[in-house]
Design an enzyme around this catalytic site. Structure first.
Site, PDB file in Angstrom:
ATOM      1  N   HIS A   1     -23.357 -15.001   3.827  1.00 45.42           N
ATOM      2  CA  HIS A   1     -23.089 -13.574   4.038  1.00 45.42           C
ATOM      3  C   HIS A   1     -24.136 -12.690   3.370  1.00 45.42           C
ATOM      4  CE1 HIS A   1     -19.011 -13.877   5.785  1.00 45.42           C
ATOM      5  NE2 HIS A   1     -18.970 -14.991   5.106  1.00 45.42           N
TER       6      HIS A   1
ATOM      7  N   HIS B   1     -11.936 -24.029   4.097  1.00 49.63           N
ATOM      8  CA  HIS B   1     -12.417 -23.047   3.118  1.00 49.63           C
ATOM      9  C   HIS B   1     -11.453 -22.856   1.940  1.00 49.63           C
ATOM     10  CE1 HIS B   1     -16.178 -21.633   4.593  1.00 49.63           C
ATOM     11  NE2 HIS B   1     -15.696 -21.157   5.731  1.00 49.63           N
TER      12      HIS B   1
ATOM     13  N   ASP C   1     -14.159 -25.599  15.105  1.00 51.54           N
ATOM     14  CA  ASP C   1     -14.838 -24.892  14.024  1.00 51.54           C
ATOM     15  C   ASP C   1     -14.794 -25.706  12.737  1.00 51.54           C
ATOM     16  OD1 ASP C   1     -15.738 -22.577  12.315  1.00 51.54           O
ATOM     17  OD2 ASP C   1     -15.451 -21.583  14.245  1.00 51.54           O
TER      18      ASP C   1
ATOM     19  N   HIS D   1     -19.237 -24.373   3.936  1.00 46.37           N
ATOM     20  CA  HIS D   1     -19.757 -25.138   5.067  1.00 46.37           C
ATOM     21  C   HIS D   1     -20.687 -26.225   4.529  1.00 46.37           C
ATOM     22  CE1 HIS D   1     -19.328 -21.243   7.669  1.00 46.37           C
ATOM     23  NE2 HIS D   1     -18.178 -21.764   7.337  1.00 46.37           N
TER      24      HIS D   1
ATOM     25  N   ALA E   1     -22.228 -10.253   9.892  1.00 45.70           N
ATOM     26  CA  ALA E   1     -21.476  -9.122  10.424  1.00 45.70           C
ATOM     27  C   ALA E   1     -19.974  -9.190  10.225  1.00 45.70           C
ATOM     28  CB  ALA E   1     -21.770  -8.980  11.919  1.00 45.70           C
ATOM     29  N   ASP E   2     -19.372 -10.366  10.426  1.00 43.05           N
ATOM     30  CA  ASP E   2     -17.935 -10.383  10.691  1.00 43.05           C
ATOM     31  C   ASP E   2     -17.099  -9.775   9.581  1.00 43.05           C
ATOM     32  OD1 ASP E   2     -18.595 -12.557   9.094  1.00 43.05           O
ATOM     33  OD2 ASP E   2     -17.116 -13.892   9.991  1.00 43.05           O
ATOM     34  N   ARG E   3     -17.471  -9.976   8.328  1.00 36.92           N
ATOM     35  CA  ARG E   3     -16.656  -9.476   7.220  1.00 36.92           C
ATOM     36  C   ARG E   3     -17.118  -8.108   6.702  1.00 36.92           C
ATOM     37  NH1 ARG E   3     -12.807 -13.036   5.719  1.00 36.92           N
ATOM     38  NH2 ARG E   3     -13.094 -15.203   6.332  1.00 36.92           N
TER      39      ARG E   3
ATOM     40  N   ARG F   1     -13.794 -12.027  -2.856  1.00 39.41           N
ATOM     41  CA  ARG F   1     -14.147 -11.736  -1.469  1.00 39.41           C
ATOM     42  C   ARG F   1     -12.980 -11.844  -0.482  1.00 39.41           C
ATOM     43  NH1 ARG F   1     -17.688 -16.481   1.096  1.00 39.41           N
ATOM     44  NH2 ARG F   1     -16.657 -15.719   2.973  1.00 39.41           N
TER      45      ARG F   1
ATOM     46  N   SER G   1     -20.465 -19.946  11.389  1.00 38.33           N
ATOM     47  CA  SER G   1     -19.863 -19.763  12.710  1.00 38.33           C
ATOM     48  C   SER G   1     -20.622 -18.757  13.559  1.00 38.33           C
ATOM     49  CB  SER G   1     -18.413 -19.316  12.560  1.00 38.33           C
ATOM     50  OG  SER G   1     -17.694 -20.234  11.764  1.00 38.33           O
TER      51      SER G   1
ATOM     52  N   ASP H   1     -12.296 -25.231   9.815  1.00 39.58           N
ATOM     53  CA  ASP H   1     -13.079 -24.303   9.007  1.00 39.58           C
ATOM     54  C   ASP H   1     -12.204 -23.442   8.111  1.00 39.58           C
ATOM     55  OD1 ASP H   1     -15.627 -23.142   8.276  1.00 39.58           O
ATOM     56  OD2 ASP H   1     -14.934 -21.351   9.302  1.00 39.58           O
TER      57      ASP H   1
ATOM     58  N   ARG I   1     -16.602 -19.553  -2.271  1.00 35.39           N
ATOM     59  CA  ARG I   1     -16.272 -20.096  -0.944  1.00 35.39           C
ATOM     60  C   ARG I   1     -17.499 -20.765  -0.337  1.00 35.39           C
ATOM     61  NH1 ARG I   1     -12.118 -18.840   2.939  1.00 35.39           N
ATOM     62  NH2 ARG I   1     -12.816 -18.696   5.101  1.00 35.39           N
ATOM     63  N   ASP I   2     -18.619 -20.056  -0.364  1.00 38.06           N
ATOM     64  CA  ASP I   2     -19.887 -20.620   0.104  1.00 38.06           C
ATOM     65  C   ASP I   2     -20.673 -21.248  -1.042  1.00 38.06           C
ATOM     66  OD1 ASP I   2     -19.355 -19.690   2.689  1.00 38.06           O
ATOM     67  OD2 ASP I   2     -20.096 -17.701   2.161  1.00 38.06           O
TER      68      ASP I   2
END
Length: 556
Positions: free
Chosen positions: A137, A431, A25, A498, A284-286, A203, A78, A427, A167-168
């Site tokens: 996100h 981050h 990752d 990323h 979705a994940d967060r 976040r 991811s 990853d 972060r992003d």
């Protein structure tokens, strides 16, 4: 099993070899320099793959249109990466789906919007999500369009609960995003809509935890957003974020929760009975954990204190198997006939493993946003608990070696035809922006790969080593000429997001058929090409509508 699942045999590649599919990752390919943690780290296993047979190592695209995102400026992530790796085809993904729905106005005609809009007459519309233009996100422009469309369709009172990014996108960019939002809310107020920011927080500290790693993160958000309680109160969100960022070692990702209060100290926007709530993130994940907190009656992960009777919807449905949330504004991509499902229907015994923070990637996302097994008798999924309560740079080795051991044991057991694994270090530690820790992380990931490849060697198997997107290979923000950007104090600007770099893919192992090599006629292959490749290495032809395989067999 229906005959439609039957895969044709590959004419030149034999069946019966154990295949290890290893996803590193956040492991991209970039120029070697001091900010390329993969280059700096001791990674002898991955180095040997790169320096080995040039027909067994290449690069593939892991961002933009290659993974269903709107533009080539959209970095991979991811979730879309593992969707593409597992599905073998490119599906329009979260951001693109939301863009299309907003552009066409279709979002306002759907069941989800109609459901929340019934609260507009008497209640407040609350929008909760990541305030950023990072595009991983959420996106600020989508939030502004949703504010516009909702206000035009009867929302008279709107409260926005912001989560700062860093972060992003670059750390410190939060202030500009909050200013942009405040300016737009002021425009809405000028049109008679009572629209304000109600709460906020970073976040990684507020709301956006994932895979049930740390419910305290979600609780901090709940307390601020629903109860109107937080350690900090401000009259103005811009000044509040500036003040919180002035604290030593403050960062956008980890800002503490705050609420906006009126002149009497009363919170301006707690969520109450009769309100509508939308979580605006498309990824979705967060969002799954906060969705559970809003939606589940028998929720027991923390004391919610007060559970308002609301109408809740997600921007998308965040878990198709759990049907969570039950209402959503934009329908997710319908990913059918994934490679995992095909292979299981063709008798391939499968083992999938990662630690908590990426376990869903080699299961849920790999399987087309679907939870659970296709066939419990043929599959085993193992989750190794991630460290919780710390940032990942504190323990940068994470659970890489434990993952490596589990996968090694699965290979040597002889019970499985395929082992599928995600090694998260590059990853998750990347981050954090901690370069030294990321170097340690990359070394640990490389050691885990060695364990797996050694086991493949022992059983005469085949390996496929690849990645889902870049991160650890470039840890600094750069100008247009590629030089590191400096802040006003002359320090380099760390990149925590990323990247848009390509990722490696390598094949090998004693079980690889003689003459099997990467094709030379697919120079711009992407992650979606990997599924057909893996199917071939199992001795099958991929379905005709899959992206073409990367391998061929030549006479030697």
């Amino acid at each position: 099993m229906g005959s439609s699942w039957k895969l044709a045999d590959h004419p030149k590649l034999p069946k019966g070899k154990t295949v290890a599919v290893v996803v590193l990752d956040g492991w991209g390919e970039a120029k070697p320099d001091q900010y390329n943690c993969i280059h700096v780290a001791e990674t002898p296993t991955m180095d040997s793959l790169k320096k080995g047979d040039p027909d067994k190592w290449r690069l593939v695209k892991a961002h933009g249109s290659a993974v269903g995102l709107p533009t080539e400026d959209d970095m991979g992530n991811s979730e879309v990466g593992h969707n593409a790796l597992g599905a073998g085809r490119i599906f329009a993904q979260g951001a693109k789906l939301v863009d299309l729905a907003l552009e066409s106005g279709k979002i306002y005609d759907g069941e989800g919007f109609k459901y929340i809009s019934e609260c507009f007459e008497k209640g407040t519309l609350h929008l909760i999500g990541l305030l950023s233009d990072g595009g991983v996100h959420s996106r600020l422009d989508q939030l502004l369009l949703l504010l516009k469309g909702s206000s035009e369709r009867g929302a008279k009172r709107i409260r926005v609960h912001i989560l700062t990014d860093g972060r992003d996108v670059l750390d410190g960019s939060s202030v500009g995003f909050v200013e942009t939002l405040e300016n737009y809310l002021a425009e809405l107020r000028g049109k008679g809509v009572d629209a304000q920011i109600a709460s906020g927080g970073g976040r990684m500290y507020v709301t956006m935890d994932r895979y049930e790693n740390d419910w305290e993160v979600v609780k901090r958000g709940w307390d601020a957003q629903v109860l109107g309680e937080a350690p900090f109160k401000f009259r103005n969100a811009v000044e509040g974020v500036k003040q919180l960022r002035a604290a030593p070692k403050a960062s956008d990702q980890y800002l503490p929760p705050f609420v906006i209060a009126d002149e009497s100290g009363k919170p301006v926007g707690p969520i109450v009975d009769g309100d509508a709530v939308v979580t605006i993130n498309f990824r979705a994940d967060r969002m799954v954990m906060v969705a559970k907190a809003f939606e589940y009656e028998d929720f027991d992960k923390f004391d919610r204190v007060r559970v308002p009777k609301i109408r809740y919807a997600g921007m998308l449905q965040y878990d198709g198997e759990l049907k969570l949330p039950s209402h959503y504004l934009v329908s997710p991509p319908e990913i059918d006939r994934t490679s995992g499902e095909y292979l299981v229907h063709n008798g391939i015994r499968t083992f999938a493993c990662s630690e908590t923070v990426k376990f869903g990637h080699v299961t849920f996302f790999w399987n087309g946003n679907r939870s659970g097994y296709f066939n419990e008798e043929l599959e085993e999924y193992v989750e190794i608990p991630s460290d919780s309560g710390i940032t990942f740079n504190v323990q940068p080795k994470m659970k890489a070696l434990e993952i490596g051991e589990k996968v090694r044991d699965a290979i040597l057991s002889g019970k499985f035809d395929q082992v599928r694994v995600n090694i998260p270090n590059g990853d998750m530690v990347g981050h954090t922006g901690d370069i030294e820790a990321t170097v340690v992380a990359c070394k640990a990931a490389d050691e885990a790969v060695k364990m797996i490849l050694d086991a493949i060697e022992q059983v005469g198997g085949i390996y496929v080593v690849t990645a889902d997107h870049g991160n650890a290979e470039d840890m600094v923000k750069r100008n247009k000429t590629g030089q590191p950007l400096l802040d006003k104090g002359g320090k380099i600007q760390i990149l925590t997001s990323h990247t848009c770099q390509p990722v490696p893919i390598a094949i090998g192992g004693p079980g690889l058929a003689p003459g099997c090599r990467f094709r030379r006629d697919i120079p711009t292959g992407g992650l979606a090409n990997v599924a057909a490749t893996v199917m071939n290495l199992h001795g099958f032809e991929a379905p005709s509508d899959y992206e073409p395989t990367l391998v061929e067999v030549v006479d030697i």
